[in-house]
Scaffold this active site. Structure first.
Site, short mmCIF file in Angstrom:
data_model
loop_
_atom_site.label_atom_id
_atom_site.label_comp_id
_atom_site.label_asym_id
_atom_site.label_seq_id
_atom_site.Cartn_x
_atom_site.Cartn_y
_atom_site.Cartn_z
N ILE A 159 41.20 25.74 57.07
CA ILE A 159 40.79 27.15 56.99
C ILE A 159 39.81 27.34 55.83
O ILE A 159 38.85 28.09 55.94
CB ILE A 159 42.03 28.07 56.87
N ARG A 180 43.07 19.32 46.00
CA ARG A 180 43.90 18.37 45.26
C ARG A 180 43.37 16.94 45.38
O ARG A 180 43.22 16.24 44.42
CB ARG A 180 45.32 18.47 45.79
N ARG A 240 48.99 32.82 51.23
CA ARG A 240 50.34 33.35 51.05
C ARG A 240 50.36 34.14 49.75
O ARG A 240 49.74 33.73 48.75
CB ARG A 240 51.38 32.23 50.96
N GLU A 269 56.56 40.24 51.25
CA GLU A 269 56.29 41.02 52.47
C GLU A 269 57.59 41.45 53.15
O GLU A 269 58.55 40.68 53.13
CB GLU A 269 55.46 40.16 53.44
N HIS A 287 49.03 41.25 56.77
CA HIS A 287 49.19 39.85 57.22
C HIS A 287 48.71 39.69 58.67
O HIS A 287 49.50 39.34 59.56
CB HIS A 287 50.65 39.40 57.07
C1 DGY Z 1 50.38 31.26 59.55
O1 DGY Z 1 50.20 30.69 60.62
O2 DGY Z 1 50.76 30.65 58.55
C2 DGY Z 1 50.20 32.74 59.53
O3 DGY Z 1 50.12 33.21 58.23
C3 DGY Z 1 51.35 33.43 60.24
O4 DGY Z 1 52.55 32.94 59.77
#
Ligand code: DGY
Length: 321
Positions: A159, A180, A240, A269, A287
């Site tokens: 991502i 890392r 997160r 959350e 989210h």
């Molecule tokens: C993920 O795929 O980690 C999204 O944040 C949904 O949990």
């Protein structure tokens, strides 16, 4: 042979539920009420497989209980910080997740948050809706342009790379990143590696976070790292919430020590701190990084692929434990 019994903890896209009905003895969650710890414990005692999600905390206590029926957890999500992986391994429970299929949707949302933050979309839309807009101005509501600016990617996985590619090729940004370990792929856009997160945070005009949550990453983006950011810089988090020291971020935003932020994830959350909600220089989303119909359907299908492969005795396409 009886079909394996599967419990789905959340409501799923219709084609995914249809496939579960066909191939398993399944209990679906029609009204989508999140499971309590008690209901999760019951599911683990009753079902051969549990199709779970980020809202289900599969703790060491739950997974360490005697007499569990469950042999596989198919997590609907790439992030598995909701599951105590060591406890799952100890209990002999396999864990699958859903990587790749959500990469583009999540990177798109990171870019959307970068644009929202740097172009002050929340603050200016709110002004308009509240009837405070006095008309077009040449000097008010100015944001920060992206072309030629530097995006700092923290966590250059799938991502992170997809976000960096969009920023470099779509917006003409310079990419710097922290990862890392050295990357094992050749990037198809220019990007420079930095040795530490601090360096990335200090140099970037926009920092975008893409590291997994939980464990050693909890609070990884510390008050000191936030303090290292430029006062003109922005923070985007689609990873997160717990990877950031949230109170330190709130203080930096409130005191104008950074220019703004775009956040899709929060430490606890669905609780979002009132101090964050009160701020104009932050865009807050619930989210929704992977929340497109196409992506959520693909994620659900991959979760079911994992279950089917497990019960057929074949390698799961995406196995974490
Ligand atoms: C993920 O795929 O980690 C999204 O944040 C949904 O949990």
């Amino acid at each position: 042979m009886p079909l394996p019994r599967v419990i789905a903890t959340r409501k799923l896209p219709a084609p995914v539920e249809e496939r579960l009905r066909t191939n398993f003895t399944v209990a679906l969650n029609e009204d989508d009420t999140p499971f309590t710890p008690g209901r999760l414990a019951e599911a683990l005692r009753q079902a051969d497989g549990v199709l779970c999600a980020v809202t289900d905390r599969m703790s060491a206590d739950l997974l360490g209980t005697e007499g569990l029926q469950t042999r596989v957890l198919a997590n609907f999500g790439v992030g598995v910080n909701n599951i105590d992986l060591a406890a799952a391994e100890k209990a002999g429970i396999a864990v699958g997740n859903t990587p790749d299929v959500l990469t583009d949707a999540t990177a798109d949302l990171a870019i959307a948050l970068m644009l929202a933050a740097t172009r002050r979309m929340y603050e200016t839309e709110k002004m308009l809706r509240e009837g405070r807009w006095q008309g077009f101005s040449l000097t008010a509501q100015l944001g920060m342009g992206l072309s030629g600016k530097t995006i700092g990617i923290v966590g250059m996985g799938r991502i992170g790379q997809a976000t960096a590619r969009r920023a470099a090729l779509g917006f003409g940004m310079k990419v710097i990143y922290y990862n890392r370990s050295p990357l094992r792929v050749t990037l198809d856009f220019p990007a420079e590696r930095r040795e530490t997160i601090e360096e990335v945070m200090a140099e970037a005009d926009v920092v975008s976070l893409h590291i997994p949550g939980g464990g050693e990453n909890r609070g990884r983006i510390s008050a000191a790292m936030i303090a290292a950011m430029k006062p003109t810089a922005y923070l985007v988090n689609t990873a997160r919430g717990d990877v950031v020291e949230e109170p330190a971020l709130i203080a930096a935003l409130a005191e104008g020590r950074i220019a703004g932020a775009g956040l899709d994830v929060f430490a606890e959350e669905p609780k979002v701190p009132a101090e964050l909600i009160a701020l104009d220089n932050v865009t807050l989303l619930p989210h929704i990084g992977s929340a497109t119909l196409e992506t959520r359907t693909a994620m659900g299908m991959l979760a079911v692929d994992n279950l089917e492969a497990f019960f057929a005795g074949k390698p799961m396409p995406a196995r974490v434990v």
